[in-house]
Design an enzyme around this catalytic site. Sequence first.
Site, PDB file in Angstrom:
ATOM      1  N   GLU A   1      -5.419   9.784   1.166  1.00 25.17           N
ATOM      2  CA  GLU A   1      -5.800   8.372   1.079  1.00 25.17           C
ATOM      3  C   GLU A   1      -6.867   8.104   0.014  1.00 25.17           C
ATOM      4  OE1 GLU A   1      -4.481   5.799   2.263  1.00 25.17           O
ATOM      5  OE2 GLU A   1      -3.244   6.463   3.937  1.00 25.17           O
TER       6      GLU A   1
ATOM      7  N   HIS B   1       1.456   5.520  -1.875  1.00 26.88           N
ATOM      8  CA  HIS B   1       1.974   6.809  -1.391  1.00 26.88           C
ATOM      9  C   HIS B   1       3.232   7.304  -2.097  1.00 26.88           C
ATOM     10  CE1 HIS B   1      -0.758   7.504   1.962  1.00 26.88           C
ATOM     11  NE2 HIS B   1      -0.666   6.229   2.281  1.00 26.88           N
TER      12      HIS B   1
ATOM     13  N   SER C   1      -4.058   1.768  -4.638  1.00 31.09           N
ATOM     14  CA  SER C   1      -3.535   0.445  -4.257  1.00 31.09           C
ATOM     15  C   SER C   1      -4.661  -0.548  -3.969  1.00 31.09           C
ATOM     16  CB  SER C   1      -2.629   0.576  -3.029  1.00 31.09           C
ATOM     17  OG  SER C   1      -3.349   1.085  -1.924  1.00 31.09           O
TER      18      SER C   1
ATOM     19  N   HIS D   1       0.841  -1.204   0.000  1.00 31.07           N
ATOM     20  CA  HIS D   1       0.000   0.000   0.000  1.00 31.07           C
ATOM     21  C   HIS D   1       0.874   1.250   0.000  1.00 31.07           C
ATOM     22  CE1 HIS D   1      -2.957   2.992   1.321  1.00 31.07           C
ATOM     23  NE2 HIS D   1      -2.104   3.306   2.278  1.00 31.07           N
TER      24      HIS D   1
END
Length: 574
Positions: free
Chosen positions: A448, A408, A467, A403
């Site tokens: 997010e 990110h 993701s 993730h």
Amino acid sequence: MMAVAAAQKNREMFAIKKSYSIENGYPSRRRSLVDDARFETIVVKQTKQTVLDEARAKANDSSLECSILQAQEQHQQEDKIPQEVQQTVGDQDNDEEEIRMVAVDELPQKPQEHVPSADDEDKETDAGLTEEEVVLQNAASESPEAEKEVVRAAVVVRLRDGMGSLGRILKAVETYHGTVVHLESRQSRSDGVQFDVLVKVDMARTNLLQLIRSLRQTQSFGSVSLLSENNVNVKAPWFPKHASELDNCNHLMTKYEPDLDMNHPGFADQVYRARRKEIAEIAFAYRYGDPIPHISYTETENKTWAAVFGRVKELMVKHACSEYIAVFKKLEDEKIFVKERLPQLQEMSDFLRKNTGFTLRPAAGLLTARDFLASLAFRIFQSTQYVRHINSPYHTPEPDCIHELLGHMPLLADPSFAQFSQEIGLASLGASDEEIEKLSTVYWFTVEFGLCKEKDEVKAYGAGLLSAYGELLHAISDKPEHRPFEPASTAVQPYQDQEYQPIYYVAESFEDAKEKFRRWVSTMSRPFEVRFNPHTERVEVLDSVDKLETLVSQLNTEVLHLTNAIAKLKQPFC
């Protein structure tokens, strides 16, 4: 240094001791930054109340002992009074009645029945120890040296009877062997109070506590408040000032999620649980300045990465924002992103440092919301190194390195997005628990699960979307509601953790999101501003004229360079 140590001890005193579990009141089974912040607000309040109640009870017991001793001394004096009075009056040939009257006048009188008033309510609110005094008292009780140590503190006294009462404050400071270093007064806005007086004093800790209690007993003062010790506001949450202090920002109340959650894909897999524990211990041992530990990923872990990597690469071309796609390609060109193996955090950290100055730091699992956000202020992202379970390659109940790496890292290499992430982190430093909740919610709906506009199309930039292909397809479809990103409304939007979000926020651009965020942050209650100095890796608190003058001088130098560059660009070609 002493002030920093005191602030850190204060942080530990009110630290969260409960794990993030439903049994302890956590609002949901699946952990998230937003629910973490909400849970932390509740637990910190409960913890503070317990600590304060214990300290106040202890203080009341001490006061009771003092009262008993004073009463005993008074009774001893009372026993002597009749004899002294008889002798004095006898010498003057006064009669027995006069002797009895004088003696009665010297003895304590029975208090008259008191009718409650508004003034009493003010005194009740001011009664007992405040949070600042509890911190001061705990610091004083550590040792005889700490008790006698001279500290600088700010005390606010509200004067009911005007400036005539100022002399009593100065006399009290002198009585308790203190030195006034600053005195300031202003018209009060409180009813029944004429002036508010700020007094900064240098005084031993134990004398400072006695001074406050003494001033509170004076009817001329509406209230007495201790603001700070050693110029550190003891009530404000501690926050790191240097990147090395992030060593103290790794608070994990639940170390190994698979051990606690029966619904976790790896709960029944003993090998997986042991592996998670092994990698977590490596992260716990990490300290500032250490190289990021190398993890030798297993064939199963690399296989999990390959499955997710292939799916993300397939979908990103159509649904990811252009900034994400550009950096993804760069990572492929530098052979950091390859399908066959998981990247190491160190090579990814080196890549980010070259592009935006961001670096990585290993984390054992989900940090507290405050700790995680604080690291962003230093352009440091705390990343896990463990991998989700092979039985659930496209979904994980908590962030894992897949993730972090696919979601990110690409955008942390984009200058505009990196700046936005850092500004969220800077805004969190010293923020109240309620504001941390709001900042976490903004982070959740942007970093997010954020969407943005690109050539009249809606694209994804949120790591949770990029993701997790299932929610990505849902987010860009017509099913959910798309709202324009406005921090004030985003910050209070309820978050859905059991299923896909019904609402997503769409930014016009990263620059537009930053500008709106800056305006919103300026309305927060934090009484100071902070800036990050990249040369020293230190966060500077801009709370004095001297610091502002230094900053203005630095900015003048930068403006001079900018002006010279513009002038040279305007020169004609030779």
